[in-house]
Design a protein around this motif. Structure first.
Motif, PDB file in Angstrom:
ATOM      1  N   THR A 182     -24.374  -8.701   6.560  1.00  0.00           N
ATOM      2  CA  THR A 182     -25.279  -7.600   6.897  1.00  0.00           C
ATOM      3  C   THR A 182     -26.400  -7.500   5.867  1.00  0.00           C
ATOM      4  O   THR A 182     -27.575  -7.338   6.223  1.00  0.00           O
ATOM      5  CB  THR A 182     -24.495  -6.276   6.977  1.00  0.00           C
ATOM      6  OG1 THR A 182     -23.450  -6.435   7.937  1.00  0.00           O
ATOM      7  CG2 THR A 182     -25.391  -5.121   7.378  1.00  0.00           C
ATOM      8  N   MET A 183     -26.053  -7.615   4.591  1.00  0.00           N
ATOM      9  CA  MET A 183     -27.046  -7.514   3.526  1.00  0.00           C
ATOM     10  C   MET A 183     -28.084  -8.642   3.650  1.00  0.00           C
ATOM     11  O   MET A 183     -29.296  -8.401   3.591  1.00  0.00           O
ATOM     12  CB  MET A 183     -26.349  -7.577   2.165  1.00  0.00           C
ATOM     13  CG  MET A 183     -27.182  -7.051   1.030  1.00  0.00           C
ATOM     14  SD  MET A 183     -26.191  -6.887  -0.453  1.00  0.00           S
ATOM     15  CE  MET A 183     -26.320  -8.531  -1.105  1.00  0.00           C
ATOM     16  N   LEU A 184     -27.598  -9.865   3.846  1.00  0.00           N
ATOM     17  CA  LEU A 184     -28.520 -11.002   3.992  1.00  0.00           C
ATOM     18  C   LEU A 184     -29.379 -10.852   5.247  1.00  0.00           C
ATOM     19  O   LEU A 184     -30.578 -11.107   5.218  1.00  0.00           O
ATOM     20  CB  LEU A 184     -27.737 -12.320   4.049  1.00  0.00           C
ATOM     21  CG  LEU A 184     -27.247 -12.848   2.706  1.00  0.00           C
ATOM     22  CD1 LEU A 184     -26.196 -13.940   2.910  1.00  0.00           C
ATOM     23  CD2 LEU A 184     -28.396 -13.371   1.866  1.00  0.00           C
ATOM     24  N   LYS A 185     -28.754 -10.423   6.342  1.00  0.00           N
ATOM     25  CA  LYS A 185     -29.492 -10.263   7.598  1.00  0.00           C
ATOM     26  C   LYS A 185     -30.627  -9.253   7.417  1.00  0.00           C
ATOM     27  O   LYS A 185     -31.759  -9.503   7.838  1.00  0.00           O
ATOM     28  CB  LYS A 185     -28.545  -9.810   8.709  1.00  0.00           C
ATOM     29  CG  LYS A 185     -29.244  -9.641  10.044  1.00  0.00           C
ATOM     30  CD  LYS A 185     -28.258  -9.239  11.122  1.00  0.00           C
ATOM     31  CE  LYS A 185     -28.934  -9.164  12.471  1.00  0.00           C
ATOM     32  NZ  LYS A 185     -27.981  -8.872  13.540  1.00  0.00           N
ATOM     33  N   LEU A 207     -20.056 -24.186  12.419  1.00  0.00           N
ATOM     34  CA  LEU A 207     -20.391 -25.477  13.027  1.00  0.00           C
ATOM     35  C   LEU A 207     -20.821 -25.294  14.478  1.00  0.00           C
ATOM     36  O   LEU A 207     -21.795 -25.897  14.927  1.00  0.00           O
ATOM     37  CB  LEU A 207     -19.199 -26.430  12.923  1.00  0.00           C
ATOM     38  CG  LEU A 207     -18.860 -26.872  11.493  1.00  0.00           C
ATOM     39  CD1 LEU A 207     -17.516 -27.593  11.456  1.00  0.00           C
ATOM     40  CD2 LEU A 207     -19.954 -27.746  10.909  1.00  0.00           C
ATOM     41  N   GLU A 208     -20.094 -24.442  15.209  1.00  0.00           N
ATOM     42  CA  GLU A 208     -20.430 -24.203  16.616  1.00  0.00           C
ATOM     43  C   GLU A 208     -21.794 -23.530  16.746  1.00  0.00           C
ATOM     44  O   GLU A 208     -22.614 -23.927  17.577  1.00  0.00           O
ATOM     45  CB  GLU A 208     -19.352 -23.337  17.279  1.00  0.00           C
ATOM     46  CG  GLU A 208     -18.029 -24.071  17.458  1.00  0.00           C
ATOM     47  CD  GLU A 208     -16.867 -23.147  17.807  1.00  0.00           C
ATOM     48  OE1 GLU A 208     -17.086 -21.930  18.042  1.00  0.00           O
ATOM     49  OE2 GLU A 208     -15.719 -23.647  17.849  1.00  0.00           O
ATOM     50  N   MET A 209     -22.033 -22.513  15.918  1.00  0.00           N
ATOM     51  CA  MET A 209     -23.298 -21.777  16.011  1.00  0.00           C
ATOM     52  C   MET A 209     -24.473 -22.623  15.534  1.00  0.00           C
ATOM     53  O   MET A 209     -25.570 -22.527  16.082  1.00  0.00           O
ATOM     54  CB  MET A 209     -23.219 -20.468  15.233  1.00  0.00           C
ATOM     55  CG  MET A 209     -22.266 -19.481  15.878  1.00  0.00           C
ATOM     56  SD  MET A 209     -22.133 -17.959  14.935  1.00  0.00           S
ATOM     57  CE  MET A 209     -23.457 -17.035  15.657  1.00  0.00           C
ATOM     58  N   ALA A 210     -24.259 -23.456  14.521  1.00  0.00           N
ATOM     59  CA  ALA A 210     -25.337 -24.326  14.039  1.00  0.00           C
ATOM     60  C   ALA A 210     -25.751 -25.283  15.158  1.00  0.00           C
ATOM     61  O   ALA A 210     -26.943 -25.517  15.380  1.00  0.00           O
ATOM     62  CB  ALA A 210     -24.896 -25.102  12.802  1.00  0.00           C
ATOM     63  N   ALA A 211     -24.776 -25.823  15.884  1.00  0.00           N
ATOM     64  CA  ALA A 211     -25.084 -26.746  16.985  1.00  0.00           C
ATOM     65  C   ALA A 211     -25.766 -26.006  18.138  1.00  0.00           C
ATOM     66  O   ALA A 211     -26.703 -26.514  18.753  1.00  0.00           O
ATOM     67  CB  ALA A 211     -23.799 -27.418  17.468  1.00  0.00           C
ATOM     68  N   VAL A 263     -30.633 -15.949  13.780  1.00  0.00           N
ATOM     69  CA  VAL A 263     -30.178 -16.387  15.102  1.00  0.00           C
ATOM     70  C   VAL A 263     -28.673 -16.248  15.279  1.00  0.00           C
ATOM     71  O   VAL A 263     -28.160 -16.409  16.379  1.00  0.00           O
ATOM     72  CB  VAL A 263     -30.599 -17.840  15.408  1.00  0.00           C
ATOM     73  CG1 VAL A 263     -32.115 -17.943  15.498  1.00  0.00           C
ATOM     74  CG2 VAL A 263     -30.049 -18.813  14.375  1.00  0.00           C
ATOM     75  N   GLY A 264     -27.958 -15.953  14.180  1.00  0.00           N
ATOM     76  CA  GLY A 264     -26.523 -15.774  14.320  1.00  0.00           C
ATOM     77  C   GLY A 264     -25.866 -15.515  12.985  1.00  0.00           C
ATOM     78  O   GLY A 264     -26.463 -15.721  11.925  1.00  0.00           O
ATOM     79  N   VAL A 323     -23.841 -17.637   7.212  1.00  0.00           N
ATOM     80  CA  VAL A 323     -22.411 -17.937   7.232  1.00  0.00           C
ATOM     81  C   VAL A 323     -21.762 -17.340   5.989  1.00  0.00           C
ATOM     82  O   VAL A 323     -22.058 -17.753   4.869  1.00  0.00           O
ATOM     83  CB  VAL A 323     -22.144 -19.468   7.267  1.00  0.00           C
ATOM     84  CG1 VAL A 323     -20.643 -19.739   7.329  1.00  0.00           C
ATOM     85  CG2 VAL A 323     -22.884 -20.120   8.420  1.00  0.00           C
ATOM     86  N   ASP A 324     -20.911 -16.334   6.201  1.00  0.00           N
ATOM     87  CA  ASP A 324     -20.193 -15.694   5.096  1.00  0.00           C
ATOM     88  C   ASP A 324     -19.006 -14.966   5.685  1.00  0.00           C
ATOM     89  O   ASP A 324     -19.134 -14.343   6.737  1.00  0.00           O
ATOM     90  CB  ASP A 324     -21.118 -14.708   4.367  1.00  0.00           C
ATOM     91  CG  ASP A 324     -20.620 -14.371   2.960  1.00  0.00           C
ATOM     92  OD1 ASP A 324     -19.480 -13.868   2.846  1.00  0.00           O
ATOM     93  OD2 ASP A 324     -21.369 -14.601   1.999  1.00  0.00           O
ATOM     94  N   ASP A 325     -17.849 -15.036   5.036  1.00  0.00           N
ATOM     95  CA  ASP A 325     -16.675 -14.349   5.577  1.00  0.00           C
ATOM     96  C   ASP A 325     -16.747 -12.840   5.353  1.00  0.00           C
ATOM     97  O   ASP A 325     -16.020 -12.091   5.979  1.00  0.00           O
ATOM     98  CB  ASP A 325     -15.370 -14.919   4.996  1.00  0.00           C
ATOM     99  CG  ASP A 325     -15.306 -14.826   3.480  1.00  0.00           C
ATOM    100  OD1 ASP A 325     -16.376 -14.844   2.824  1.00  0.00           O
ATOM    101  OD2 ASP A 325     -14.198 -14.741   2.939  1.00  0.00           O
ATOM    102  N   SER A 326     -17.653 -12.395   4.494  1.00  0.00           N
ATOM    103  CA  SER A 326     -17.793 -10.967   4.217  1.00  0.00           C
ATOM    104  C   SER A 326     -18.820 -10.337   5.166  1.00  0.00           C
ATOM    105  O   SER A 326     -19.994 -10.717   5.155  1.00  0.00           O
ATOM    106  CB  SER A 326     -18.246 -10.766   2.769  1.00  0.00           C
ATOM    107  OG  SER A 326     -18.824  -9.485   2.606  1.00  0.00           O
TER     108      SER A 326
END
Length: 123
Positions: A16-19, A40-44, A30-31, A8-11
């Motif tokens: 991309t770097m973390l992925k 919140l939606e993707m975590a659920a 996973v997302g 989760v990051d707005d940048s």
């Protein structure tokens, strides 16, 4: 089984770097969420083992998102990643249930070490 991670990051660049770092190290991403609502939606929906969470998001603060995630899934590990390293925010994040707090800019080694440590089963 691979550990599943939600980023989760707005940048877009940071996501991309973390992925790339995490997938290269054998984790399954996973997302990716660009804001708090998506997070919140993707975590659920994805039920990740760990979430990397930025503190500054366009629609919410990472601390509010952290609290929301904790309500839905108290066991998920959350590692905060932010350029904001003020002690008061770091302390609040850790008190709100974050496993760790990484201040940007960070090294790949540091991220992988903290993620690996956060995913260790509690003894």
């Amino acid at each position: 089984m691979k550990n599943r991670i939600l980023i989760v990051d707005d940048s877009f660049y940071m996501r991309t770097m973390l992925k790339n770092m995490l997938t290269d190290a054998g984790y399954e991403v996973v997302g990716e969420a660009a804001n708090g609502q998506q997070a919140l939606e993707m975590a659920a929906a994805t039920k990740p083992d760990l979430i990397t969470l930025d503190v500054i998001l366009p629609d919410n603060t990472g601390l509010d998102v952290l609290k929301g995630i904790r309500l839905n899934d108290p066991d998920v590990k959350v590692v905060m990643c932010s350029a904001v390293g003020q002690e008061v925010i770091v302390t609040e994040a850790l008190e709100s249930g974050a496993s760790a707090y990484i201040v940007k800019p960070f090294s790949e080694e540091k991220v992988l070490e903290i993620v690996s440590t956060a995913l260790q089963p509690a003894e």
